[in-house]
Design an enzyme around this catalytic site. Structure first.
Site, PDB file in Angstrom:
ATOM      1  CG  ASP A 118      -2.136   0.848   1.067  1.00  0.00           C
ATOM      2  OD1 ASP A 118      -2.318   1.425  -0.024  1.00  0.00           O
ATOM      3  OD2 ASP A 118      -2.911   0.971   2.028  1.00  0.00           O
TER       4      ASP A 118
ATOM      5  NE  ARG B   6      -1.505   6.524   1.188  1.00  0.00           N
ATOM      6  CZ  ARG B   6      -1.417   5.664   2.192  1.00  0.00           C
ATOM      7  NH1 ARG B   6      -1.168   6.084   3.409  1.00  0.00           N
ATOM      8  NH2 ARG B   6      -1.572   4.375   1.962  1.00  0.00           N
ATOM      9  CD1 TRP B   7       7.420   6.544  -2.569  1.00  0.00           C
ATOM     10  CD2 TRP B   7       6.927   6.858  -4.732  1.00  0.00           C
ATOM     11  NE1 TRP B   7       8.600   6.591  -3.270  1.00  0.00           N
ATOM     12  CE2 TRP B   7       8.326   6.782  -4.596  1.00  0.00           C
ATOM     13  CE3 TRP B   7       6.392   7.054  -6.015  1.00  0.00           C
ATOM     14  CZ2 TRP B   7       9.194   6.888  -5.679  1.00  0.00           C
ATOM     15  CZ3 TRP B   7       7.247   7.173  -7.096  1.00  0.00           C
ATOM     16  CH2 TRP B   7       8.635   7.089  -6.914  1.00  0.00           C
TER      17      TRP B   7
ATOM     18  CG  HIS C  81       0.090   1.860  -9.387  1.00  0.00           C
ATOM     19  ND1 HIS C  81      -0.142   1.484  -8.082  1.00  0.00           N
ATOM     20  CD2 HIS C  81      -1.025   2.554  -9.766  1.00  0.00           C
ATOM     21  CE1 HIS C  81      -1.337   1.920  -7.698  1.00  0.00           C
ATOM     22  NE2 HIS C  81      -1.890   2.574  -8.701  1.00  0.00           N
TER      23      HIS C  81
ATOM     24  NE  ARG D 168      -7.247   1.332  -6.066  1.00  0.00           N
ATOM     25  CZ  ARG D 168      -6.133   1.685  -5.459  1.00  0.00           C
ATOM     26  NH1 ARG D 168      -5.190   2.283  -6.132  1.00  0.00           N
ATOM     27  NH2 ARG D 168      -5.965   1.463  -4.184  1.00  0.00           N
TER      28      ARG D 168
ATOM     29  CG  LEU E 206       9.863 -16.803  -3.712  1.00  0.00           C
ATOM     30  CD1 LEU E 206       9.614 -16.827  -2.209  1.00  0.00           C
ATOM     31  CD2 LEU E 206      10.245 -15.390  -4.154  1.00  0.00           C
TER      32      LEU E 206
ATOM     33  NE  ARG F 130      -3.096  -1.777   4.337  1.00  0.00           N
ATOM     34  CZ  ARG F 130      -4.335  -1.908   3.885  1.00  0.00           C
ATOM     35  NH1 ARG F 130      -5.080  -2.880   4.333  1.00  0.00           N
ATOM     36  NH2 ARG F 130      -4.828  -1.087   2.990  1.00  0.00           N
TER      37      ARG F 130
ATOM     38  CB  SER G  78      -7.740  -4.633   2.829  1.00  0.00           C
ATOM     39  OG  SER G  78      -7.633  -3.374   3.437  1.00  0.00           O
TER      40      SER G  78
ATOM     41  CD  GLU H 184       3.023 -13.554  15.626  1.00  0.00           C
ATOM     42  OE1 GLU H 184       2.953 -12.391  16.057  1.00  0.00           O
ATOM     43  OE2 GLU H 184       2.641 -14.556  16.275  1.00  0.00           O
TER      44      GLU H 184
HETATM   45  C1  FPP Z   1      -1.987   0.044  -3.433  1.00  0.00           C
HETATM   46  O1  FPP Z   1      -1.491   1.373  -3.391  1.00  0.00           O
HETATM   47  C2  FPP Z   1      -1.447  -0.656  -4.600  1.00  0.00           C
HETATM   48  C3  FPP Z   1      -2.174  -1.282  -5.577  1.00  0.00           C
HETATM   49  C4  FPP Z   1      -3.632  -1.404  -5.582  1.00  0.00           C
HETATM   50  C5  FPP Z   1      -1.502  -1.891  -6.735  1.00  0.00           C
HETATM   51  C6  FPP Z   1      -0.317  -2.734  -6.399  1.00  0.00           C
HETATM   52  C7  FPP Z   1       0.433  -2.952  -7.629  1.00  0.00           C
HETATM   53  C8  FPP Z   1       1.766  -2.909  -7.758  1.00  0.00           C
HETATM   54  C9  FPP Z   1       2.723  -2.703  -6.643  1.00  0.00           C
HETATM   55  C10 FPP Z   1       2.296  -3.077  -9.121  1.00  0.00           C
HETATM   56  C11 FPP Z   1       3.024  -4.304  -9.436  1.00  0.00           C
HETATM   57  C12 FPP Z   1       2.622  -5.597  -8.934  1.00  0.00           C
HETATM   58  C13 FPP Z   1       2.887  -6.769  -9.581  1.00  0.00           C
HETATM   59  C14 FPP Z   1       2.740  -8.013  -8.833  1.00  0.00           C
HETATM   60  C15 FPP Z   1       3.318  -6.828 -10.988  1.00  0.00           C
HETATM   61  P1  FPP Z   1      -2.522   2.580  -3.518  1.00  0.00           P
HETATM   62  O2  FPP Z   1      -2.646   2.931  -4.954  1.00  0.00           O
HETATM   63  O3  FPP Z   1      -3.796   2.219  -2.833  1.00  0.00           O
HETATM   64  O4  FPP Z   1      -1.765   3.702  -2.737  1.00  0.00           O
HETATM   65  P2  FPP Z   1      -2.454   4.872  -1.877  1.00  0.00           P
HETATM   66  O5  FPP Z   1      -3.128   4.216  -0.708  1.00  0.00           O
HETATM   67  O6  FPP Z   1      -1.292   5.703  -1.480  1.00  0.00           O
HETATM   68  O7  FPP Z   1      -3.402   5.604  -2.782  1.00  0.00           O
END
Ligand code: FPP
Length: 250
Positions: free
Chosen positions: A19, A23-24, A36, A70, A130, A187, A195, A206
């Site tokens: 997550d 915000r990043w 992403h 979204r 893995l 998380r 979630s 844990e």
């Molecule tokens: C949550 O951050 C992230 C997601 C819903 C997407 C996760 C996807 C990736 C990390 C891309 C690559 C993954 C693979 C396995 C190829 P958010 O968008 O909810 O962040 P926020 O809470 O800051 O808005």
């Protein structure tokens, strides 16, 4: 305290909610999607960490069944990113002896993506390093619901008596029944929620929460989480005396 190089106390299965991508990006005045893209780099770092630390299973929540809500544009770009990343990384993962698996309902994804999932699972099926489980269009409630439907069918067909339904039988109908349940759940991004992730499978897991945004997550951050895990006493309902002196207590 865990000695460096002592891998025996490491969790065998780590499950992660990645997550904080949005915000990043926002913090850097970038479009959400750049978060992403940076998130994929973090995935690569964490896979590498698990590989070197001999973690057996890594389960990543890439897209929940709720993420369809979204904005359309973000969903479309995420799908392209998944397809592109799989295309790009499959050879490397295969060479690293990583076995890829997907959980969640695939029918909602494009033909191309479903094909890619099937191909990468087949291609890496015999790999013994893995196991990387990608949860895509996954929801814990739905997982349990589908298992219940299957069990109800067996009862209806007369192959199963209601009183024969037990925890093992339910677990066997869920996703990844052959893999051990997560030992450690991480998380990122500061939220302290599960979630709708592996609800049944995380009964004794844990939990570790960090404020770090997922794109900032790296081997050092993983090591912090794994070290924290190594200090926990897992009792599975027993008392600490029973855990510490198993031969002296009933
Ligand atoms: C949550 O951050 C992230 C997601 C819903 C997407 C996760 C996807 C990736 C990390 C891309 C690559 C993954 C693979 C396995 C190829 P958010 O968008 O909810 O962040 P926020 O809470 O800051 O808005």
């Amino acid at each position: 305290m865990q000695q460096e190089g002592d891998l025996s106390k490491n969790p065998k299965h780590i499950a992660i909610i990645m997550d904080g991508n949005g915000r990043w990006a926002k913090k850097r005045f970038l479009p959400r999607f750049m978060g992403h893209i940076a998130g994929v780099k973090a995935v690569n770092r964490v896979v590498k960490y698990c590989d070197t630390q001999q973690i057996k299973v890594l389960t990543l929540f890439a897209f929940s069944s709720e993420n369809w809500r979204r904005p359309k544009d973000e969903v479309a770009k995420l799908m392209d990113l998944f397809v592109g990343t799989l295309d790009k990384e499959l050879n490397r993962l295969d060479k690293k002896n990583v076995r890829l698996r997907f959980i969640g309902e695939r029918a909602a994804f494009s033909e191309k993506m479903q094909q890619q999932m099937a191909t990468s699972e087949l291609r890496t099926e015999k790999n013994t390093g893995l196991t990387l489980v990608i949860a895509a269009n996954y929801g814990g409630h739905r997982d349990i619901t589908l298992a219940m439907q299957e069990i109800a069918q067996q009862v209806k067909a007369g192959d199963l008596q209601p009183e024969e339904i037990n925890e093992d039988l339910i677990a066997a109908q869920l996703s990844i029944p052959d893999l051990s349940e997560p030992d450690l759940f991480i998380r990122t991004g500061g939220e302290k929620r599960v979630s709708n992730f592996l609800l049944w499978q995380m009964a004794y897991t844990e939990f570790y929460f960090t404020d770090k945004f997922w794109p900032d997550f790296n081997a050092e951050a993983m090591q912090d989480a794994v070290h924290d895990f190594s200090t926990r006493q897992r009792r599975f309902g027993r008392t600490s005396e029973q855990v510490e002196n198993p031969s002296e207590t009933n």
